[in-house]
Design an enzyme around this catalytic site. Structure first.
Site, short mmCIF file in Angstrom:
data_model
loop_
_atom_site.label_atom_id
_atom_site.label_comp_id
_atom_site.label_asym_id
_atom_site.label_seq_id
_atom_site.Cartn_x
_atom_site.Cartn_y
_atom_site.Cartn_z
N GLY A 129 -117.46 -62.03 -2.94
CA GLY A 129 -116.85 -61.04 -3.84
C GLY A 129 -117.82 -60.34 -4.77
N ILE A 157 -126.46 -65.01 3.55
CA ILE A 157 -127.64 -65.84 3.29
C ILE A 157 -128.59 -65.81 4.49
CG2 ILE A 157 -128.47 -68.11 2.58
CD1 ILE A 157 -126.61 -66.48 0.55
N GLU A 363 -131.66 -57.74 -0.98
CA GLU A 363 -132.50 -57.95 -2.18
C GLU A 363 -132.31 -56.83 -3.19
OE1 GLU A 363 -136.19 -59.90 -1.89
OE2 GLU A 363 -135.75 -60.72 0.10
N1 CAA Z 1 -137.12 -60.74 -14.98
C1 CAA Z 1 -136.77 -61.55 -16.02
N2 CAA Z 1 -135.59 -61.43 -16.67
C2 CAA Z 1 -134.76 -60.47 -16.27
C3 CAA Z 1 -135.06 -59.60 -15.22
C4 CAA Z 1 -136.31 -59.76 -14.56
N3 CAA Z 1 -136.65 -58.97 -13.54
N4 CAA Z 1 -134.03 -58.75 -15.04
C5 CAA Z 1 -133.12 -59.06 -15.96
N5 CAA Z 1 -133.56 -60.11 -16.70
C6 CAA Z 1 -132.90 -60.74 -17.84
C7 CAA Z 1 -132.66 -59.72 -18.98
O1 CAA Z 1 -133.80 -59.64 -19.81
C8 CAA Z 1 -131.49 -60.33 -19.69
O2 CAA Z 1 -131.93 -61.41 -20.48
P1 CAA Z 1 -131.36 -61.67 -21.98
O3 CAA Z 1 -129.92 -61.90 -21.87
O4 CAA Z 1 -132.14 -62.85 -22.43
O5 CAA Z 1 -131.66 -60.42 -22.74
C9 CAA Z 1 -130.69 -60.93 -18.54
O6 CAA Z 1 -131.60 -61.16 -17.47
C10 CAA Z 1 -129.55 -60.05 -18.07
O7 CAA Z 1 -130.11 -58.79 -17.72
P2 CAA Z 1 -129.19 -57.53 -17.45
O8 CAA Z 1 -128.31 -57.31 -18.67
O9 CAA Z 1 -130.07 -56.42 -17.03
O10 CAA Z 1 -128.27 -58.07 -16.27
P3 CAA Z 1 -127.10 -57.39 -15.45
O11 CAA Z 1 -126.01 -58.38 -15.29
O12 CAA Z 1 -126.78 -56.05 -16.03
O13 CAA Z 1 -127.75 -57.22 -13.97
C11 CAA Z 1 -129.08 -56.27 -12.24
C12 CAA Z 1 -128.90 -56.58 -13.74
C13 CAA Z 1 -130.45 -55.66 -12.13
C14 CAA Z 1 -128.04 -55.27 -11.76
C15 CAA Z 1 -128.99 -57.59 -11.41
O14 CAA Z 1 -127.68 -58.10 -11.42
C16 CAA Z 1 -129.44 -57.41 -10.00
O15 CAA Z 1 -130.64 -57.41 -9.71
N6 CAA Z 1 -128.49 -57.28 -9.03
C17 CAA Z 1 -128.81 -57.24 -7.62
C18 CAA Z 1 -128.85 -58.62 -7.07
C19 CAA Z 1 -129.57 -58.68 -5.76
O16 CAA Z 1 -130.65 -58.12 -5.60
N7 CAA Z 1 -128.99 -59.41 -4.84
C20 CAA Z 1 -129.61 -59.64 -3.58
C21 CAA Z 1 -129.36 -61.05 -3.19
S1 CAA Z 1 -130.67 -61.85 -2.36
C22 CAA Z 1 -130.73 -61.25 -0.83
O17 CAA Z 1 -130.27 -60.20 -0.52
C23 CAA Z 1 -131.53 -62.08 0.10
C24 CAA Z 1 -130.85 -62.64 1.25
O18 CAA Z 1 -131.14 -63.73 1.67
C25 CAA Z 1 -129.85 -61.81 1.94
#
Ligand code: CAA
Length: 382
Positions: A129, A157, A363
């Site tokens: 979801g 995954i 990713e």
């Molecule tokens: N490094 C360190 N900290 C980070 C960071 C980073 N790159 N990005 C965010 N943070 C921290 C922020 O500083 C914040 O910390 P504090 O609360 O201490 O201030 C916290 O994380 C939350 O940050 P955001 O408010 O920016 O978080 P958000 O909920 O708005 O989400 C997002 C941000 C960039 C949209 C994130 O949810 C995201 O990257 N989403 C995509 C997920 C993704 O890539 N999924 C793929 C899954 S893996 C895959 O595909 C592989 C497989 O095997 C298939």
């Protein structure tokens, strides 16, 4: 492009090109068509020392830098994108976070067999979801004596049913939202841990993609990665590194499409001349070559910042969004250059087009990359 590689990087590149040409490329079509997970490719990568390429030598790794990681994903994906996916999920999404945040005991128990390739790794963040909104996860982990009890499902995954060791993100305190997310190292065979059916995908069809199900699955507290509540930051930092690999994969696929387009255009004749002699074809090839070089510069900027220990979220997102969209665009052009033949499985370009699409999705989608870039710019410029 003649990038000034070190001697080690040149040697690695040569070895990867040999493996790609002699072993991976010839199996790529068959495993795509049969959806067969190429265990022999995993063994080959383990024998070549690739599965722990960037892991510290003291844990049995190659101790190599992130340009080397990029080179590995590029060359493996150029020969066989499914194999590039298996490799990158194993190394950047499971093995490296255990090196970066694991305890000494975890490194001894999990990092060493991952680095040698004896065990295969996977990373479990997304759920049926919620994918882009990673913090909205519903998988829970509740403390119970010396254990946490996991309940919930993970989706999409990579290495799903084939891995041995999984880095699983779960909510230990849902009220805290992203600050309540914790990382767990979960071993295949743990009671209450099972798999869904393999996904029938458009591309990277030889890689295993499944759901994971946790039903009162007890994980020892010793398997918490970092501290309770560190999970979201671990996941985000892990994805920063992973996205350099996905950009490299896109570049590898685009290079394969480019090289095969030149070869085809040099053979195919129309209107009494090679189609390579038509400016319409030359412009397509010129655009491909330019964009592939541009992607490489972005990728190496991100990889270099990673190796210097600098903040590189923006650079890795920029590399990924540029390289993946460029690979999609140019693999479509490669099919166009091949005409009707390109639309059949007789040539590889239709597979490259299907494989390229996933690099705009996993990713973090292209839309998520733009959010990451915009958030970083706000921090840097305002
Ligand atoms: N490094 C360190 N900290 C980070 C960071 C980073 N790159 N990005 C965010 N943070 C921290 C922020 O500083 C914040 O910390 P504090 O609360 O201490 O201030 C916290 O994380 C939350 O940050 P955001 O408010 O920016 O978080 P958000 O909920 O708005 O989400 C997002 C941000 C960039 C949209 C994130 O949810 C995201 O990257 N989403 C995509 C997920 C993704 O890539 N999924 C793929 C899954 S893996 C895959 O595909 C592989 C497989 O095997 C298939």
């Amino acid at each position: 492009m003649d990038y000034s590689y070190t001697e080690d990087q040149k040697m690695l590149q040569k070895m990867l090109q040999d493996i790609g040409e002699k072993e991976l490329k010839e199996r790529a079509k068959e495993i795509d068509q049969s959806h067969r997970f190429p265990r022999e490719n995993v063994e080959l990568m383990a024998e070549a020392g690739l599965m722990g390429l960037t892991v510290d030598e003291k844990y049995g790794g190659g101790g190599m830098d992130y340009i080397c990681y990029s080179l590995a994903v590029e060359e493996l994906s150029k020969a066989c994108a499914s194999t590039g996916t298996i490799f990158s999920a194993h190394l950047s999404l499971c093995t490296m976070p255990i090196q970066d945040w694991g305890s000494d005991e975890q490194k001894e128990k999990f990092l060493k067999p991952l680095a040698s390739g004896e065990k295969l790794g996977a990373f479990a963040l997304s759920e049926p979801g919620n994918g882009s909104d990673a913090a909205a996860m519903n998988t829970t982990a509740v403390e119970d004596g010396d254990n946490f009890v996991l309940n919930g499902s993970k989706a999409w995954i990579t290495n799903g049913a084939e891995a041995d060791i999984y880095l699983v993100l779960a909510q230990t305190d849902k009220e805290l939202k992203h600050k309540g997310v914790t990382g767990f190292i979960v071993e295949k065979g743990t009671e209450g841990f099972s798999f869904g059916k393999p996904e029938d995908k458009l591309g990277i069809r030889a890689s295993s993609t499944t759901q994971l199900h946790f039903d009162n699955c007890k994980i020892p507290k010793a398997n918490v990665l970092g501290q309770v509540g560190d999970g979201f930051k671990i996941a985000m930092k892990t994805l920063d590194g992973g996205r350099v690999g996905m950009a490299s994969q896109a570049m590898g696929i685009a290079r394969a499409a480019f090289e095969e387009s030149i070869a085809y255009a040099n053979e195919r004749e129309a209107f009494g001349q090679k189609i390579l002699d038509f400016q319409a074809i030359q412009f397509k090839l010129a655009n491909m070559s330019t964009d592939i070089d541009a992607a490489r510069y972005l990728i190496y900027a991100a990889a270099t910042a990673h190796d210097r220990g600098e903040q590189f979220s923006r650079l890795s997102a920029q590399a990924k969004v540029f390289a993946s969209e460029m690979a999609m665009k140019h693999t479509v052009e490669a099919v166009q250059i091949h005409g009707g033949y390109g639309y059949t499985t007789e040539y590889n370009v239709e597979r490259y087009m299907r494989d390229a699409k996933i690099t705009e999705i996993y990713e973090g989608t292209s839309e998520i990359q733009r959010i990451v870039i915009a958030k970083a710019l706000q921090k840097e410029m305002l």
